[in-house]
Design a protein around this motif. Structure first.
Motif, PDB file in Angstrom:
ATOM      1  N   GLY A 131     -38.766  36.388  49.500  1.00 21.77           N
ATOM      2  CA  GLY A 131     -39.817  36.617  48.528  1.00 21.77           C
ATOM      3  C   GLY A 131     -39.642  37.864  47.695  1.00 21.77           C
ATOM      4  O   GLY A 131     -40.496  38.176  46.869  1.00 21.77           O
ATOM      5  N   ARG A 132     -38.545  38.585  47.888  1.00 24.63           N
ATOM      6  CA  ARG A 132     -38.372  39.863  47.217  1.00 24.63           C
ATOM      7  C   ARG A 132     -37.089  39.943  46.403  1.00 24.63           C
ATOM      8  O   ARG A 132     -36.712  41.020  45.947  1.00 24.63           O
ATOM      9  N   VAL A 133     -36.395  38.841  46.247  1.00 25.94           N
ATOM     10  CA  VAL A 133     -35.096  38.877  45.573  1.00 25.94           C
ATOM     11  C   VAL A 133     -34.992  37.750  44.548  1.00 25.94           C
ATOM     12  O   VAL A 133     -35.772  36.794  44.550  1.00 25.94           O
ATOM     13  N   ASP A 134     -34.001  37.869  43.678  1.00 25.68           N
ATOM     14  CA  ASP A 134     -33.729  36.825  42.694  1.00 25.68           C
ATOM     15  C   ASP A 134     -32.857  35.715  43.280  1.00 25.68           C
ATOM     16  O   ASP A 134     -32.841  34.594  42.784  1.00 25.68           O
ATOM     17  N   GLY A 135     -32.077  36.044  44.289  1.00 25.65           N
ATOM     18  CA  GLY A 135     -31.208  35.072  44.952  1.00 25.65           C
ATOM     19  C   GLY A 135     -30.620  35.753  46.163  1.00 25.65           C
ATOM     20  O   GLY A 135     -30.630  36.981  46.261  1.00 25.65           O
ATOM     21  N   PHE A 136     -30.122  34.966  47.117  1.00 26.58           N
ATOM     22  CA  PHE A 136     -29.542  35.639  48.266  1.00 26.58           C
ATOM     23  C   PHE A 136     -28.436  34.835  48.918  1.00 26.58           C
ATOM     24  O   PHE A 136     -28.314  33.628  48.750  1.00 26.58           O
ATOM     25  N   ALA A 137     -27.597  35.591  49.634  1.00 31.36           N
ATOM     26  CA  ALA A 137     -26.485  35.024  50.384  1.00 31.36           C
ATOM     27  C   ALA A 137     -26.860  35.003  51.861  1.00 31.36           C
ATOM     28  O   ALA A 137     -27.535  35.916  52.352  1.00 31.36           O
ATOM     29  N   VAL A 138     -26.427  33.972  52.559  1.00 28.28           N
ATOM     30  CA  VAL A 138     -26.770  33.798  53.969  1.00 28.28           C
ATOM     31  C   VAL A 138     -25.507  33.512  54.754  1.00 28.28           C
ATOM     32  O   VAL A 138     -24.741  32.601  54.409  1.00 28.28           O
ATOM     33  N   LEU A 139     -25.263  34.302  55.777  1.00 25.61           N
ATOM     34  CA  LEU A 139     -24.140  34.017  56.653  1.00 25.61           C
ATOM     35  C   LEU A 139     -24.437  32.747  57.435  1.00 25.61           C
ATOM     36  O   LEU A 139     -25.582  32.528  57.861  1.00 25.61           O
ATOM     37  N   ALA A 140     -23.442  31.917  57.620  1.00 22.88           N
ATOM     38  CA  ALA A 140     -23.625  30.597  58.233  1.00 22.88           C
ATOM     39  C   ALA A 140     -24.431  30.663  59.511  1.00 22.88           C
ATOM     40  O   ALA A 140     -24.228  31.528  60.360  1.00 22.88           O
ATOM     41  N   GLN A 141     -25.368  29.731  59.644  1.00 24.15           N
ATOM     42  CA  GLN A 141     -26.174  29.513  60.838  1.00 24.15           C
ATOM     43  C   GLN A 141     -27.092  30.684  61.175  1.00 24.15           C
ATOM     44  O   GLN A 141     -27.527  30.840  62.300  1.00 24.15           O
ATOM     45  N   THR A 142     -27.399  31.507  60.179  1.00 24.46           N
ATOM     46  CA  THR A 142     -28.359  32.586  60.375  1.00 24.46           C
ATOM     47  C   THR A 142     -29.784  32.074  60.239  1.00 24.46           C
ATOM     48  O   THR A 142     -30.675  32.486  60.973  1.00 24.46           O
ATOM     49  N   PRO A 156     -31.652  30.760  43.999  1.00 21.94           N
ATOM     50  CA  PRO A 156     -30.252  30.431  44.278  1.00 21.94           C
ATOM     51  C   PRO A 156     -29.857  30.956  45.658  1.00 21.94           C
ATOM     52  O   PRO A 156     -30.205  32.082  46.016  1.00 21.94           O
ATOM     53  N   VAL A 157     -29.159  30.145  46.412  1.00 21.37           N
ATOM     54  CA  VAL A 157     -28.707  30.524  47.746  1.00 21.37           C
ATOM     55  C   VAL A 157     -27.213  30.234  47.853  1.00 21.37           C
ATOM     56  O   VAL A 157     -26.760  29.152  47.466  1.00 21.37           O
ATOM     57  N   VAL A 158     -26.458  31.183  48.367  1.00 23.63           N
ATOM     58  CA  VAL A 158     -25.028  30.997  48.615  1.00 23.63           C
ATOM     59  C   VAL A 158     -24.789  31.101  50.114  1.00 23.63           C
ATOM     60  O   VAL A 158     -25.226  32.061  50.752  1.00 23.63           O
ATOM     61  N   MET A 159     -24.107  30.123  50.680  1.00 23.15           N
ATOM     62  CA  MET A 159     -23.734  30.144  52.092  1.00 23.15           C
ATOM     63  C   MET A 159     -22.371  30.797  52.241  1.00 23.15           C
ATOM     64  O   MET A 159     -21.427  30.450  51.524  1.00 23.15           O
ATOM     65  N   ILE A 160     -22.262  31.735  53.173  1.00 21.29           N
ATOM     66  CA  ILE A 160     -20.997  32.412  53.441  1.00 21.29           C
ATOM     67  C   ILE A 160     -20.480  31.968  54.796  1.00 21.29           C
ATOM     68  O   ILE A 160     -21.174  32.101  55.802  1.00 21.29           O
ATOM     69  N   ALA A 161     -19.259  31.426  54.799  1.00 19.83           N
ATOM     70  CA  ALA A 161     -18.557  31.018  56.024  1.00 19.83           C
ATOM     71  C   ALA A 161     -19.188  29.764  56.636  1.00 19.83           C
ATOM     72  O   ALA A 161     -20.243  29.302  56.206  1.00 19.83           O
ATOM     73  N   GLY A 162     -18.495  29.242  57.645  1.00 18.39           N
ATOM     74  CA  GLY A 162     -19.004  28.067  58.337  1.00 18.39           C
ATOM     75  C   GLY A 162     -18.919  26.808  57.502  1.00 18.39           C
ATOM     76  O   GLY A 162     -18.445  26.807  56.369  1.00 18.39           O
ATOM     77  N   PRO A 163     -19.399  25.700  58.044  1.00 15.98           N
ATOM     78  CA  PRO A 163     -19.392  24.435  57.307  1.00 15.98           C
ATOM     79  C   PRO A 163     -20.445  24.448  56.211  1.00 15.98           C
ATOM     80  O   PRO A 163     -21.376  25.259  56.229  1.00 15.98           O
ATOM     81  N   ARG A 164     -20.309  23.564  55.260  1.00 18.89           N
ATOM     82  CA  ARG A 164     -21.272  23.461  54.168  1.00 18.89           C
ATOM     83  C   ARG A 164     -22.468  22.650  54.664  1.00 18.89           C
ATOM     84  O   ARG A 164     -22.490  21.426  54.600  1.00 18.89           O
ATOM     85  N   GLU A 165     -23.484  23.348  55.143  1.00 20.91           N
ATOM     86  CA  GLU A 165     -24.616  22.681  55.784  1.00 20.91           C
ATOM     87  C   GLU A 165     -25.480  21.907  54.790  1.00 20.91           C
ATOM     88  O   GLU A 165     -26.078  20.897  55.126  1.00 20.91           O
TER      89      GLU A 165
END
Length: 351
Positions: A131-142, A156-165
């Motif tokens: 709720g405080r950002v324009d977009g964020f990145a998430v490490l896989a399975q966090t 916008p969300v970007v997934m880092i590492a892991g499978p493309r969930e």
């Protein structure tokens, strides 16, 4: 259709607005059953809490977020405390992702907000950042997949590492399987090692599992027995876990492995120290390798043969994708695989 509000969540879940607020601000102050009812209502409505509603709506917060579990390694932290000049040397995976993101965020005029603790559950991470950002990145399975689905409707969300969930999210990964396959091939073909052991992470660790698949492929290619599972698994993949794994391999009886491939550098560093304490020479008695290419792998003795992944570039690319998505939300989702490189050092008999 207007965005759902805290009033909608309160009505759907049958609680007061104050209770909804406490669920996101101080979750431990709300009974578990009530908390889950509120979170489920929020998921159904697509509600994302905001510390700045107008900024969220206009995407003008000027902040990007990063969510990842706090995988602190007490042994690495102790190294840094003992030697103030060692801070850069003990930088771990998440530290370097942060550096990469910070560098790219500054270049684009953004600040970076980090949530790096699982205390209070993954919902707390989402509440702190989304709720405080324009977009964020998430490490896989966090963050649970259903929560990411809700957030990605607004940000916008970007997934880092892991499978493309989630197929419609941008995704960045490194060539884990290719790197581990090449590393194992090096031990087999260039050093003539036939008895190899692989120490992996927990079953839910996607990167560690991909590296094990690469190890299996190298064994298959060389005509060696292909194991169904890693010889040992370490839950946290820390130096202490690597030391315990090395001890276990020495004590299990039968022929010792000629080489041990650890799923990350932190475990391999811990193993080097444990083997030295036991009087086992590396690489003369056992070759040891890691994966990641963290700075510490370069300065341990013997220096660690590893697969270097472009960790900082992962962070930089995450920001680039978020900035692109903010400027063009209708473009097709992107999936990037970054190359890795094999680093030959003394722990396998090179150098």
């Amino acid at each position: 259709m207007s965005a759902p509000t805290v009033y909608d969540v309160a009505e759907r879940s049958g609680v007061s607005i104050a209770t909804v607020s406490r669920v996101y601000r101080t979750p431990d102050s709300v009974r578990a059953q009530t908390r889950e009812r509120v979170l489920e209502a929020a998921r159904q409505l697509g509600y994302v809490p905001s510390g700045n509603a107008r900024g969220l709506a206009s995407r003008t917060t000027g902040v990007l977020g990063l969510c990842f579990p706090d995988y602190a390694d007490p042994d690495a932290e102790a190294d840094a405390e003992a030697d103030s000049d060692a801070d850069d040397a003990v930088m771990l995976y998440s530290d370097q992702i942060i550096r990469g993101m910070e560098r790219a965020a500054r270049r684009h005029g953004y600040a970076l907000l980090i949530a790096a603790s699982l205390e209070g559950g993954p919902e707390s991470l989402v509440a702190k950042v989304a709720g405080r950002v324009d977009g964020f990145a998430v490490l896989a399975q966090t963050v649970p997949t259903e929560d990411l689905e809700v957030i990605s409707r607004r940000l916008p969300v970007v997934m880092i590492a892991g499978p493309r969930e989630i197929d419609h999210l941008d995704h960045i990964v490194v060539a884990n399987a290719d790197g581990e396959r090449e590393l194992a091939r090096h031990l087999i073909e260039d050093h003539g090692l036939r008895r190899l052991a692989f120490v992996g992470g927990e079953v839910g660790s996607p990167d560690a599992e991909a590296r094990f698949l690469g190890f299996q492929q190298a064994c298959r290619d060389a005509g060696l027995p292909v194991p169904d599972a890693p010889d040992l698994r370490a839950e946290m993949m820390t130096q202490a876990e690597g030391a315990r794994a090395a001890e276990a391999l020495l004590d299990r009886g039968g022929e010792r492995p000629q080489g041990v491939l650890f799923a990350n550098d932190q475990m391999a560093v811990g193993a080097l120290r444990a083997l030295e304490r036991r009087g086992v020479r590396v690489p003369e008695d056992i070759a040891v390798t890691g994966f990641d290419g963290i700075p510490l792998s370069r300065i341990v003795r013997p220096s660690l043969t590893t697969v270097r992944q472009p960790i900082r570039q992962l962070g930089e690319q995450a920001v680039e994708l978020l900035v692109q998505r903010l400027g063009d939300s209708g473009s097709e989702p992107v999936s990037l695989m970054l190359p890795v490189s094999l680093i030959h050092r003394a722990s396998c008999g090179c150098g």
